[in-house]
Motif scaffolding. Structure first.
Motif, PDB file in Angstrom:
ATOM      1  N   CYS A  68       0.844  -1.198   0.000  1.00  0.00           N
ATOM      2  CA  CYS A  68       0.000   0.000   0.000  1.00  0.00           C
ATOM      3  C   CYS A  68       0.877   1.245   0.000  1.00  0.00           C
ATOM      4  O   CYS A  68       1.894   1.290   0.665  1.00  0.00           O
ATOM      5  N   ASP A  69       0.428   2.249  -0.719  1.00  0.00           N
ATOM      6  CA  ASP A  69       1.166   3.507  -0.756  1.00  0.00           C
ATOM      7  C   ASP A  69       0.175   4.669  -0.635  1.00  0.00           C
ATOM      8  O   ASP A  69      -0.359   5.134  -1.626  1.00  0.00           O
ATOM      9  N   HIS A  70      -0.094   5.093   0.597  1.00  0.00           N
ATOM     10  CA  HIS A  70      -0.984   6.210   0.910  1.00  0.00           C
ATOM     11  C   HIS A  70      -2.432   5.970   0.488  1.00  0.00           C
ATOM     12  O   HIS A  70      -3.210   6.911   0.399  1.00  0.00           O
ATOM     13  N   SER A  71      -2.819   4.734   0.180  1.00  0.00           N
ATOM     14  CA  SER A  71      -4.195   4.407  -0.168  1.00  0.00           C
ATOM     15  C   SER A  71      -4.380   2.905   0.041  1.00  0.00           C
ATOM     16  O   SER A  71      -3.455   2.213   0.431  1.00  0.00           O
ATOM     17  N   MET A  72      -5.572   2.420  -0.229  1.00  0.00           N
ATOM     18  CA  MET A  72      -5.832   0.986  -0.076  1.00  0.00           C
ATOM     19  C   MET A  72      -5.427   0.209  -1.336  1.00  0.00           C
ATOM     20  O   MET A  72      -5.597  -0.994  -1.396  1.00  0.00           O
ATOM     21  N   GLU A  73      -4.912   0.885  -2.331  1.00  0.00           N
ATOM     22  CA  GLU A  73      -4.408   0.204  -3.530  1.00  0.00           C
ATOM     23  C   GLU A  73      -3.244  -0.689  -3.119  1.00  0.00           C
ATOM     24  O   GLU A  73      -2.306  -0.246  -2.480  1.00  0.00           O
ATOM     25  N   GLY A  74      -3.288  -1.949  -3.449  1.00  0.00           N
ATOM     26  CA  GLY A  74      -2.239  -2.880  -3.063  1.00  0.00           C
ATOM     27  C   GLY A  74      -2.563  -3.648  -1.791  1.00  0.00           C
ATOM     28  O   GLY A  74      -1.836  -4.555  -1.418  1.00  0.00           O
ATOM     29  N   PHE A  75      -3.671  -3.289  -1.103  1.00  0.00           N
ATOM     30  CA  PHE A  75      -4.093  -3.991   0.110  1.00  0.00           C
ATOM     31  C   PHE A  75      -4.541  -5.403  -0.248  1.00  0.00           C
ATOM     32  O   PHE A  75      -5.143  -5.620  -1.290  1.00  0.00           O
ATOM     33  N   ARG A  76      -4.221  -6.364   0.630  1.00  0.00           N
ATOM     34  CA  ARG A  76      -4.696  -7.734   0.382  1.00  0.00           C
ATOM     35  C   ARG A  76      -4.896  -8.457   1.705  1.00  0.00           C
ATOM     36  O   ARG A  76      -4.303  -8.116   2.715  1.00  0.00           O
ATOM     37  N   LYS A  77      -5.751  -9.452   1.657  1.00  0.00           N
ATOM     38  CA  LYS A  77      -5.997 -10.325   2.794  1.00  0.00           C
ATOM     39  C   LYS A  77      -5.071 -11.522   2.658  1.00  0.00           C
ATOM     40  O   LYS A  77      -4.829 -11.998   1.540  1.00  0.00           O
ATOM     41  N   VAL A  78      -4.548 -12.001   3.780  1.00  0.00           N
ATOM     42  CA  VAL A  78      -3.633 -13.137   3.731  1.00  0.00           C
ATOM     43  C   VAL A  78      -3.986 -14.152   4.813  1.00  0.00           C
ATOM     44  O   VAL A  78      -4.669 -13.830   5.785  1.00  0.00           O
ATOM     45  N   MET A  79      -3.516 -15.370   4.608  1.00  0.00           N
ATOM     46  CA  MET A  79      -3.652 -16.440   5.587  1.00  0.00           C
ATOM     47  C   MET A  79      -2.320 -17.150   5.690  1.00  0.00           C
ATOM     48  O   MET A  79      -1.551 -17.193   4.725  1.00  0.00           O
ATOM     49  N   PHE A  80      -2.031 -17.701   6.863  1.00  0.00           N
ATOM     50  CA  PHE A  80      -0.845 -18.527   7.053  1.00  0.00           C
ATOM     51  C   PHE A  80      -1.024 -19.339   8.326  1.00  0.00           C
ATOM     52  O   PHE A  80      -1.887 -19.052   9.147  1.00  0.00           O
ATOM     53  N   ARG A  81      -0.209 -20.364   8.466  1.00  0.00           N
ATOM     54  CA  ARG A  81      -0.218 -21.195   9.675  1.00  0.00           C
ATOM     55  C   ARG A  81       0.786 -20.634  10.660  1.00  0.00           C
ATOM     56  O   ARG A  81       1.948 -20.426  10.325  1.00  0.00           O
ATOM     57  N   ALA A  82       0.349 -20.395  11.891  1.00  0.00           N
ATOM     58  CA  ALA A  82       1.236 -19.878  12.935  1.00  0.00           C
ATOM     59  C   ALA A  82       1.810 -21.035  13.728  1.00  0.00           C
ATOM     60  O   ALA A  82       1.079 -21.836  14.279  1.00  0.00           O
ATOM     61  N   LYS A  83       3.115 -21.094  13.771  1.00  0.00           N
ATOM     62  CA  LYS A  83       3.797 -22.103  14.563  1.00  0.00           C
ATOM     63  C   LYS A  83       4.679 -21.417  15.592  1.00  0.00           C
ATOM     64  O   LYS A  83       5.669 -21.945  16.043  1.00  0.00           O
ATOM     65  N   GLU A  84       4.305 -20.193  15.931  1.00  0.00           N
ATOM     66  CA  GLU A  84       5.072 -19.389  16.876  1.00  0.00           C
ATOM     67  C   GLU A  84       4.847 -19.861  18.301  1.00  0.00           C
ATOM     68  O   GLU A  84       3.757 -20.297  18.659  1.00  0.00           O
ATOM     69  N   VAL A  85       5.856 -19.736  19.125  1.00  0.00           N
ATOM     70  CA  VAL A  85       5.735 -20.035  20.547  1.00  0.00           C
ATOM     71  C   VAL A  85       4.900 -18.942  21.214  1.00  0.00           C
ATOM     72  O   VAL A  85       4.026 -19.205  22.024  1.00  0.00           O
ATOM     73  N   THR A  86       5.148 -17.672  20.840  1.00  0.00           N
ATOM     74  CA  THR A  86       4.394 -16.555  21.378  1.00  0.00           C
ATOM     75  C   THR A  86       3.102 -16.399  20.592  1.00  0.00           C
ATOM     76  O   THR A  86       3.132 -16.350  19.369  1.00  0.00           O
ATOM     77  N   PRO A  87       1.963 -16.327  21.282  1.00  0.00           N
ATOM     78  CA  PRO A  87       0.704 -16.171  20.544  1.00  0.00           C
ATOM     79  C   PRO A  87       0.615 -14.810  19.859  1.00  0.00           C
ATOM     80  O   PRO A  87       1.065 -13.802  20.400  1.00  0.00           O
ATOM     81  N   LEU A  88       0.050 -14.791  18.658  1.00  0.00           N
ATOM     82  CA  LEU A  88      -0.146 -13.548  17.920  1.00  0.00           C
ATOM     83  C   LEU A  88      -1.401 -12.866  18.445  1.00  0.00           C
ATOM     84  O   LEU A  88      -2.412 -13.523  18.673  1.00  0.00           O
ATOM     85  N   LYS A  89      -1.341 -11.555  18.623  1.00  0.00           N
ATOM     86  CA  LYS A  89      -2.456 -10.806  19.186  1.00  0.00           C
ATOM     87  C   LYS A  89      -3.319 -10.218  18.075  1.00  0.00           C
ATOM     88  O   LYS A  89      -2.804  -9.577  17.162  1.00  0.00           O
ATOM     89  N   THR A  90      -4.622 -10.407  18.182  1.00  0.00           N
ATOM     90  CA  THR A  90      -5.563  -9.830  17.228  1.00  0.00           C
ATOM     91  C   THR A  90      -5.492  -8.309  17.305  1.00  0.00           C
ATOM     92  O   THR A  90      -5.483  -7.740  18.383  1.00  0.00           O
ATOM     93  N   GLY A  91      -5.408  -7.660  16.136  1.00  0.00           N
ATOM     94  CA  GLY A  91      -5.335  -6.205  16.065  1.00  0.00           C
ATOM     95  C   GLY A  91      -3.926  -5.647  16.103  1.00  0.00           C
ATOM     96  O   GLY A  91      -3.731  -4.460  15.857  1.00  0.00           O
ATOM     97  N   ALA A  92      -2.938  -6.475  16.384  1.00  0.00           N
ATOM     98  CA  ALA A  92      -1.548  -6.013  16.453  1.00  0.00           C
ATOM     99  C   ALA A  92      -0.893  -6.086  15.069  1.00  0.00           C
ATOM    100  O   ALA A  92      -1.264  -6.902  14.238  1.00  0.00           O
ATOM    101  N   ALA A  93       0.087  -5.216  14.854  1.00  0.00           N
ATOM    102  CA  ALA A  93       0.835  -5.201  13.592  1.00  0.00           C
ATOM    103  C   ALA A  93       2.148  -5.957  13.776  1.00  0.00           C
ATOM    104  O   ALA A  93       2.834  -5.792  14.782  1.00  0.00           O
ATOM    105  N   TYR A  94       2.481  -6.783  12.789  1.00  0.00           N
ATOM    106  CA  TYR A  94       3.708  -7.574  12.810  1.00  0.00           C
ATOM    107  C   TYR A  94       4.430  -7.422  11.481  1.00  0.00           C
ATOM    108  O   TYR A  94       3.824  -7.140  10.452  1.00  0.00           O
TER     109      TYR A  94
END
Length: 103
Positions: free
Chosen positions: A25-51
């Motif tokens: 994305c560059d100053h707009s929603m152009e280039g925005f996409r939804k993604v999915m992946f499998r989390a195998k992290e020891v630390t849980p990922l927090k909903t709403g947080a940026a990574y």
């Protein structure tokens, strides 16, 4: 390896993560996409947080379709599945959407 920044939308109990990818994305929603992946992290990922993370490959999935509250407008976003996620780094626990578009 490709580096990207995401915001976690939802994490299922089986480890499947749904997120919003702002890396193209560059100053707009152009280039925005939804993604999915499998989390195998020891630390849980927090909903709403940026990574920030790296992924090796991606598969293109059916577009994510969302209707407006009135039901008159339909939005369609590309959707991807990321494989082999590594180097997950917390960027912000309360990200500002406008800031994400400018990173």
């Amino acid at each position: 390896m490709l580096r990207t920044r995401i915001v976690i939308d939802r994490v299922r109990k089986d480890g499947l993560v749904f997120a919003s990818d702002y890396s193209d994305c560059d100053h707009s929603m152009e280039g925005f996409r939804k993604v999915m992946f499998r989390a195998k992290e020891v630390t849980p990922l927090k909903t709403g947080a940026a990574y920030s993370l790296e992924y090796e490959t991606e598969d293109i999935l059916k577009p994510f379709v969302q209707k407006s509250r009135s039901g008159k407008t339909t939005y369609s976003y590309p959707q991807r599945f990321y494989h082999k996620i590594t180097n997950v780094t917390l960027v912000s626990t309360d990200p500002d959407p406008d800031l994400l578009l400018d990173l």
